[in-house]
Design a protein around this motif. Structure first.
Motif, PDB file in Angstrom:
ATOM      1  N   VAL A  14       0.837  -1.198   0.000  1.00 17.50           N
ATOM      2  CA  VAL A  14       0.000   0.000   0.000  1.00 17.50           C
ATOM      3  C   VAL A  14       0.874   1.252   0.000  1.00 17.50           C
ATOM      4  N   THR A  15       1.890   1.259   0.835  1.00 13.84           N
ATOM      5  CA  THR A  15       2.791   2.410   0.922  1.00 13.84           C
ATOM      6  C   THR A  15       3.546   2.616  -0.389  1.00 13.84           C
ATOM      7  N   GLN A  16       3.982   1.542  -1.012  1.00  9.26           N
ATOM      8  CA  GLN A  16       4.685   1.643  -2.298  1.00  9.26           C
ATOM      9  C   GLN A  16       3.768   2.183  -3.392  1.00  9.26           C
ATOM     10  N   ILE A  17       2.534   1.721  -3.412  1.00  5.57           N
ATOM     11  CA  ILE A  17       1.582   2.198  -4.412  1.00  5.57           C
ATOM     12  C   ILE A  17       1.303   3.685  -4.202  1.00  5.57           C
ATOM     13  N   SER A  18       1.119   4.080  -2.969  1.00  7.65           N
ATOM     14  CA  SER A  18       0.888   5.491  -2.663  1.00  7.65           C
ATOM     15  C   SER A  18       2.032   6.356  -3.173  1.00  7.65           C
ATOM     16  N   ALA A  26       2.133  11.429  -1.108  1.00  8.94           N
ATOM     17  CA  ALA A  26       2.140  10.078  -0.535  1.00  8.94           C
ATOM     18  C   ALA A  26       2.221  10.163   0.993  1.00  8.94           C
ATOM     19  N   GLU A  27       1.705   9.139   1.635  1.00  5.14           N
ATOM     20  CA  GLU A  27       1.736   9.100   3.103  1.00  5.14           C
ATOM     21  C   GLU A  27       2.521   7.884   3.580  1.00  5.14           C
ATOM     22  N   SER A  28       2.866   7.920   4.842  1.00  7.28           N
ATOM     23  CA  SER A  28       3.711   6.881   5.429  1.00  7.28           C
ATOM     24  C   SER A  28       2.913   5.623   5.752  1.00  7.28           C
ATOM     25  N   GLU A  29       3.647   4.544   5.938  1.00  7.75           N
ATOM     26  CA  GLU A  29       3.014   3.290   6.346  1.00  7.75           C
ATOM     27  C   GLU A  29       2.294   3.457   7.679  1.00  7.75           C
ATOM     28  N   ALA A  30       2.833   4.291   8.557  1.00  4.97           N
ATOM     29  CA  ALA A  30       2.191   4.522   9.861  1.00  4.97           C
ATOM     30  C   ALA A  30       0.795   5.114   9.702  1.00  4.97           C
ATOM     31  N   GLU A  68      -5.192  16.429   8.159  1.00 10.45           N
ATOM     32  CA  GLU A  68      -3.945  16.936   7.602  1.00 10.45           C
ATOM     33  C   GLU A  68      -3.196  15.812   6.898  1.00 10.45           C
ATOM     34  N   LEU A  69      -2.543  16.159   5.805  1.00  5.57           N
ATOM     35  CA  LEU A  69      -1.763  15.192   5.057  1.00  5.57           C
ATOM     36  C   LEU A  69      -0.651  14.638   5.938  1.00  5.57           C
TER      37      LEU A  69
END
Length: 156
Positions: A14-18, A26-30, A68-69
């Motif tokens: 999911v994080t890689q796709i983002s 893009a956002e972090s895995e957290a 917030e992003l």
């Protein structure tokens, strides 16, 4: 090929796709892990064969604001009055397979089941034209900076 419930094991993909789709937005895995823990009923991945080729995250929020992003929420607001489409990202190989249409149907149905009358989002990277075709209207410019737009659509 279909949307299925997201699991913690999906978070690296999911994080890689983002990152691939959203670039500077893009956002972090957290962030994705927290959304999954707070509102799992709103977290899906597009399974294409053995690979994950898309993500979809939505949850209750306030219609007048956007999270917030990159921020952790801590909790879903108990007085949430809208359903927020937090993120959708589809890799190019999903084009023409109905992933986008199926995603909108999922979000609308989830919002309806949760008792919300509208869905909000922030359009980035020029996506406001796409969202307008999906029934969303610009509420105001901004949300995540210049060339981003807060948008809203009624749940029919």
């Amino acid at each position: 090929m279909n949307w299925r419930a997201m699991t913690a094991a999906d978070l690296p993909a999911v994080t890689q796709i983002s990152a691939a789709v959203h670039g500077r937005y893009a956002e972090s895995e957290a962030v994705y892990a927290e959304r999954l823990s707070l509102w799992p009923a709103g977290c899906w991945v597009w399974q294409q064969g053995e690979a994950i080729a898309g993500l979809l995250i939505a949850h209750p929020w306030h219609h007048a604001t956007s999270p917030e992003l990159g921020a952790l929420l801590g909790a879903i607001p108990p007085d949430a009055d809208s359903f927020y489409l937090h993120d959708i990202a589809l890799l190019p190989e999903t084009r023409g397979l109905g992933a986008g249409s199926a995603a909108m149907a999922l979000v609308i149905e989830c919002a309806r089941r949760a008792g919300f009358r509208d869905v909000t989002l922030v359009a980035v990277n020029g996506a406001e034209t796409y969202w307008a075709k999906q029934g969303f209207a610009v509420v105001e410019p901004g949300g995540y900076g210049p060339d981003t737009y807060r948008m809203r659509r009624a749940v029919a």
